[in-house]
Design an enzyme around this catalytic site. Sequence first.
Site, PDB file in Angstrom:
ATOM      1  N   TYR A 108      15.528 -21.651  24.230  1.00 51.01           N
ATOM      2  CA  TYR A 108      14.628 -20.991  23.283  1.00 51.01           C
ATOM      3  C   TYR A 108      13.196 -21.168  23.771  1.00 51.01           C
ATOM      4  CZ  TYR A 108      12.555 -19.209  19.060  1.00 51.01           C
ATOM      5  OH  TYR A 108      11.848 -18.432  18.176  1.00 51.01           O
ATOM      6  N   ASN A 190       9.527 -23.388  16.013  1.00 52.99           N
ATOM      7  CA  ASN A 190       8.930 -23.750  14.724  1.00 52.99           C
ATOM      8  C   ASN A 190       9.952 -24.442  13.822  1.00 52.99           C
ATOM      9  OD1 ASN A 190      10.591 -21.743  13.630  1.00 52.99           O
ATOM     10  ND2 ASN A 190       8.953 -20.221  13.538  1.00 52.99           N
ATOM     11  N   GLN A 235      -3.628 -33.069  23.052  1.00 49.01           N
ATOM     12  CA  GLN A 235      -2.466 -33.001  22.158  1.00 49.01           C
ATOM     13  C   GLN A 235      -2.821 -32.343  20.835  1.00 49.01           C
ATOM     14  OE1 GLN A 235       0.831 -33.832  22.933  1.00 49.01           O
ATOM     15  NE2 GLN A 235      -0.258 -33.731  24.880  1.00 49.01           N
ATOM     16  N   HIS A 238      -2.415 -28.551  20.240  1.00 47.24           N
ATOM     17  CA  HIS A 238      -1.074 -27.979  20.146  1.00 47.24           C
ATOM     18  C   HIS A 238      -0.769 -27.448  18.745  1.00 47.24           C
ATOM     19  CE1 HIS A 238       1.151 -28.501  23.859  1.00 47.24           C
ATOM     20  NE2 HIS A 238       0.676 -29.707  24.009  1.00 47.24           N
ATOM     21  N   GLU A 301       5.894 -39.980  21.522  1.00 50.72           N
ATOM     22  CA  GLU A 301       6.347 -39.057  22.568  1.00 50.72           C
ATOM     23  C   GLU A 301       5.623 -39.360  23.884  1.00 50.72           C
ATOM     24  OE1 GLU A 301       6.415 -34.189  23.242  1.00 50.72           O
ATOM     25  OE2 GLU A 301       5.116 -35.082  21.735  1.00 50.72           O
ATOM     26  N   HIS A 302       4.300 -39.440  23.830  1.00 43.43           N
ATOM     27  CA  HIS A 302       3.481 -39.740  25.008  1.00 43.43           C
ATOM     28  C   HIS A 302       2.693 -41.023  24.737  1.00 43.43           C
ATOM     29  CE1 HIS A 302       3.606 -35.233  24.705  1.00 43.43           C
ATOM     30  NE2 HIS A 302       4.090 -35.391  25.924  1.00 43.43           N
ATOM     31  N   ASP A 335       2.585 -32.578  31.497  1.00 46.72           N
ATOM     32  CA  ASP A 335       2.899 -31.305  30.847  1.00 46.72           C
ATOM     33  C   ASP A 335       3.207 -30.214  31.857  1.00 46.72           C
ATOM     34  OD1 ASP A 335       2.864 -31.876  28.181  1.00 46.72           O
ATOM     35  OD2 ASP A 335       0.844 -31.131  27.795  1.00 46.72           O
ATOM     36  N   GLU A 389      48.171 -53.590  15.546  1.00 44.97           N
ATOM     37  CA  GLU A 389      47.532 -52.498  14.806  1.00 44.97           C
ATOM     38  C   GLU A 389      48.544 -51.656  14.033  1.00 44.97           C
ATOM     39  OE1 GLU A 389      45.003 -50.312  17.464  1.00 44.97           O
ATOM     40  OE2 GLU A 389      43.524 -51.926  17.559  1.00 44.97           O
ATOM     41  N   HIS A 394      53.042 -46.322  19.840  1.00 48.20           N
ATOM     42  CA  HIS A 394      52.207 -46.632  21.001  1.00 48.20           C
ATOM     43  C   HIS A 394      52.929 -47.626  21.915  1.00 48.20           C
ATOM     44  CE1 HIS A 394      48.989 -44.641  18.861  1.00 48.20           C
ATOM     45  NE2 HIS A 394      48.087 -44.962  19.800  1.00 48.20           N
TER      46      HIS A 394
END
Length: 404
Positions: A108, A190, A235, A238, A301-302, A335, A389, A394
């Site tokens: 996207y 968004n 930043q 943005h 994030e940064h 970036d 178990e 099994h």
Amino acid sequence: MAKKLNRDRNTEEAVKVILDNVAETGDEALQTYTEKFDGESVSNFRLEAERIEAAYAAADPKLVESLNVMATRLNAWHEQELPSDIELVEANVTRRQRFVPVDSVGIYVPGGAASYPSTVLMNAIPARVAGVKRIVMVTPITGLTKEVLTAAKIAGVDEIYTVGGAQAIAALTFGTETIQPVDLIVGPGNRFVAEAKRQVYGIVGIDSVAGPSEVVIIADDSAHPDRIAADLLAQAEHDADAVCIAFVPTREMKEAVDAELERRLSQLPREEIARAAMKNGGVIVLPLSEAVNQANRLAPEHLELAVRDPLELAKSIRHAGMIFLGHETPETLGDYVAGTNHVLPTSGTARFASGLSARTFLRSQTMLEANAAGLAELAEAAKTVARVEGLEAHAQAIEVRESL
């Protein structure tokens, strides 16, 4: 950064309706939503190859050169990320693990007022390096710039659809008459795109549910106030919801950074957005040790370390999407052209998540092979645990082989 879960129920319900409509009526729903949200009437969402070639031919040569630099460096970096297969032979049992790419990926790319060719390269190139055969790009028709199409050409993406929003995520998930579904969806968007990705996770894979961009800067007395201010605003421009924080050692440095912020803000084309974002953070006076504690709590994030010995300080950082070391390493390098990937965990998820990489597009498959001796050596332990178990069948699946 670390925040309480605060889902927008109106967005959640609106997205659910869109997803259901696209799943039920396919292209018809895509056409309806494109007219409603983008003001465009589209009958064929697949972009013709000629449009891509024409955009590339018309692109600014300097941009083409810069995107090629970016692509070359990203290729080199992501090739180093590819894991090696594993084989371990022990007690006549062979264990193997191999890494297999997903078959198809949807990328996207946001539209709107800005153009994001870097998003194309950052998402498509690691997928290509991982060996993904089918890479699909979706972008709103309002985001169909020659710059974005040039990046697609450079990345080798030729299956492009002019559809955006939650409806694009629905098309990639469920498929329509025109768009075949994919296995994994990546890329920013968004709040409607993010919510759509959250809701379809489990039917398809996703990279993350990304939040607003973030930067934290830790400075000591060797830092430059003008650089701190410039990096905060890189930043802040943005998104009005971006979070931008600088921890500085003295009141004098705070005052110098604040003054530089004001000077630079008044000159920015996106001043209103950046000014709103700066209200979410700001410049805070803290000792270095406490600044590190706060950064680890926020898991940004940064994270920029504007200090004398950044590599040493980085040893104390446990939670950050990406760490930028020293005074000459602005986040902007990451970036674009440094060669590392700029798709990073946000909203505190760096506590448990990693950034986008070639490994994002790979799945590990484990294989097991035993011979008769290996089965005999491990049989008793396997039967014992199975019967503890309460899983008798099994145990019998072991015994039926022992009796041969």
